[in-house]
Scaffold this motif. Sequence first.
Motif, short mmCIF file in Angstrom:
data_model
loop_
_atom_site.label_atom_id
_atom_site.label_comp_id
_atom_site.label_asym_id
_atom_site.label_seq_id
_atom_site.Cartn_x
_atom_site.Cartn_y
_atom_site.Cartn_z
N LYS A 1 28.99 41.74 57.39
CA LYS A 1 29.15 43.18 57.22
C LYS A 1 30.44 43.68 57.89
N LEU A 2 30.70 43.21 59.12
CA LEU A 2 31.92 43.62 59.81
C LEU A 2 33.16 43.15 59.07
N HIS A 3 33.11 41.92 58.53
CA HIS A 3 34.25 41.37 57.81
C HIS A 3 34.53 42.21 56.56
N GLY A 4 33.49 42.55 55.83
CA GLY A 4 33.67 43.37 54.64
C GLY A 4 34.20 44.76 54.97
N TYR A 5 33.69 45.34 56.05
CA TYR A 5 34.11 46.67 56.48
C TYR A 5 35.60 46.69 56.82
N ARG B 1 29.93 54.75 63.29
CA ARG B 1 29.56 54.06 64.52
C ARG B 1 28.15 53.45 64.47
N ALA B 2 27.21 54.13 63.80
CA ALA B 2 25.84 53.60 63.74
C ALA B 2 25.82 52.25 63.03
N ASP B 3 26.60 52.14 61.95
CA ASP B 3 26.66 50.88 61.21
C ASP B 3 27.28 49.78 62.05
N PHE B 4 28.47 50.02 62.64
CA PHE B 4 29.12 48.91 63.34
C PHE B 4 28.45 48.60 64.68
N ARG B 5 27.70 49.53 65.25
CA ARG B 5 26.91 49.19 66.43
C ARG B 5 25.80 48.21 66.06
N THR B 6 25.16 48.45 64.92
CA THR B 6 24.11 47.55 64.45
C THR B 6 24.69 46.16 64.19
N TRP B 7 25.81 46.09 63.49
CA TRP B 7 26.42 44.80 63.17
C TRP B 7 26.91 44.10 64.43
N SER B 8 27.46 44.87 65.36
CA SER B 8 27.95 44.31 66.62
C SER B 8 26.81 43.69 67.41
N ASN B 9 25.68 44.38 67.49
CA ASN B 9 24.52 43.85 68.21
C ASN B 9 24.02 42.56 67.57
N GLN B 10 24.12 42.46 66.26
CA GLN B 10 23.71 41.24 65.57
C GLN B 10 24.64 40.08 65.95
N VAL B 11 25.93 40.34 65.97
CA VAL B 11 26.92 39.30 66.30
C VAL B 11 26.74 38.81 67.73
N LEU B 12 26.38 39.71 68.64
CA LEU B 12 26.26 39.37 70.07
C LEU B 12 24.89 38.81 70.43
N SER B 13 24.03 38.64 69.46
CA SER B 13 22.69 38.12 69.73
C SER B 13 22.74 36.70 70.29
N THR B 14 21.80 36.42 71.19
CA THR B 14 21.73 35.09 71.79
C THR B 14 20.27 34.64 71.79
N VAL B 15 19.95 33.60 72.55
CA VAL B 15 18.60 33.07 72.58
C VAL B 15 17.60 34.17 72.95
N GLY B 16 16.50 34.24 72.19
CA GLY B 16 15.53 35.29 72.40
C GLY B 16 15.85 36.56 71.66
N GLY B 17 16.99 36.57 70.96
CA GLY B 17 17.39 37.75 70.20
C GLY B 17 17.09 37.58 68.72
N LEU B 18 18.14 37.73 67.89
CA LEU B 18 17.97 37.68 66.45
C LEU B 18 18.14 36.26 65.92
N SER B 19 17.81 36.07 64.66
CA SER B 19 17.94 34.76 64.03
C SER B 19 19.39 34.48 63.67
N PRO B 20 19.74 33.20 63.41
CA PRO B 20 21.10 32.88 62.97
C PRO B 20 21.49 33.64 61.71
N GLU B 21 20.52 33.84 60.81
CA GLU B 21 20.81 34.56 59.57
C GLU B 21 21.16 36.03 59.84
#
Length: 389
Positions: A180-184, A152-172
């Motif tokens: 990561k989710l696709h590979g998992y 769960r710790a891994d997919f929570r991190t990846w999920s938060n990255q996917v749901l990022s929007t303006v003011g959040g994470l970079s496109p990369e």
Amino acid sequence: MAPTYPFSEAAGLTLDPTYERLRRDEPVTRVTYPYGGEGWLVTSYDDTKFVLGDARFSRARTVDRDVPRMQPLIAPGGSILTHDGADHARMRRLVSKAFTVRRVEELRPRAQRITDELLDGLDNPGDLVEGFSMPFPITIICELLGVPFEDRADFRTWSNQVLSTVGGLSPEEAMNGMIKLHGYFTELVAKRRAHPTDDLISALVAARDNEDRLSEDELVRFGITLLVAGHETTANMIANSVVALTDHPDAVKDLHEHPEKVPNAVEELLRFIPLGAGAGFTRIATEDVQVGNALVKEGDAVLVVVSSANHDESMYTNAAELDLEREVGQHLQFGHGIHFCLGSQLARMELQVALGALTRRMPGLRLAEPVEFRKGSLVRGPVKLAVAW
């Protein structure tokens, strides 16, 4: 240039007052999105329902394109969320054979046991996010899909990255989460194909309609969709509901004394709470379409704001007020049309179990400290929710 959207940073569970003005004066308006340029923004109930239900607004035409949108990630192909027409119907038909109302109701006793175990272990005061609202739906969706809970710790991190929007994470960083989710899930699907178990991924691997079946990529992307949506939205909806209810202590007491009111209360909370931080998935007009006050041209991008639609005064009297006695009718929290949320019954069941248990066991439920909401995400929710009872 059209006004910049969003009009302000999402603040707690309040909506920017611009939405109310637009619903009244210009419910379909041009704005400039954080990514992809200009498009239409739809804010009223009737126009939102029209766009969501009309086949001339395509999700498929957004795939792998730099369309106007809220998040940096460009929509990848293959998902049930990005198919139209016959392709979407085919995927939904195959998936629905494994994702039924009966299967959801069979989960209710297990959901109640998980809830009781988590609440038994919650400190008073304690953090409801880490202690209950997050692990509860994660446990359910992990068991349903056959995803190891210890991951769960891994997919929570990846999920938060996917749901990022303006003011959040970079496109990369957002793309890294998707990779990561696709590979998992690629590895998980391969394991279930070789060694089937009693879970939804195994059922989806075996799902057929005559000679038709889900492709490997469709299986992987559907698993990602279910995992991300199946825990992020419900977890934050539970926490947000508690925030809303603590503003109405009489409502908590009423639900404690009248647990039969919980299902209707869940529907009103779904209507009232702006779970999304802004406009939802982009759609592209396949021809010229009149939408309310605007002529949307072929190729134009259209995004609807479900939270604004659910606060439309023409649909709901005193829409800005939480009224647990309200006859809610058809709110749009789960969408409308062919992309109506496939997991809506699961979410409803989880919310009913969670809020039923909280109000039954904690009639004095209250906030123990001010709530800090996370920023830069498509989904609103507290970073931490310290409660006492």
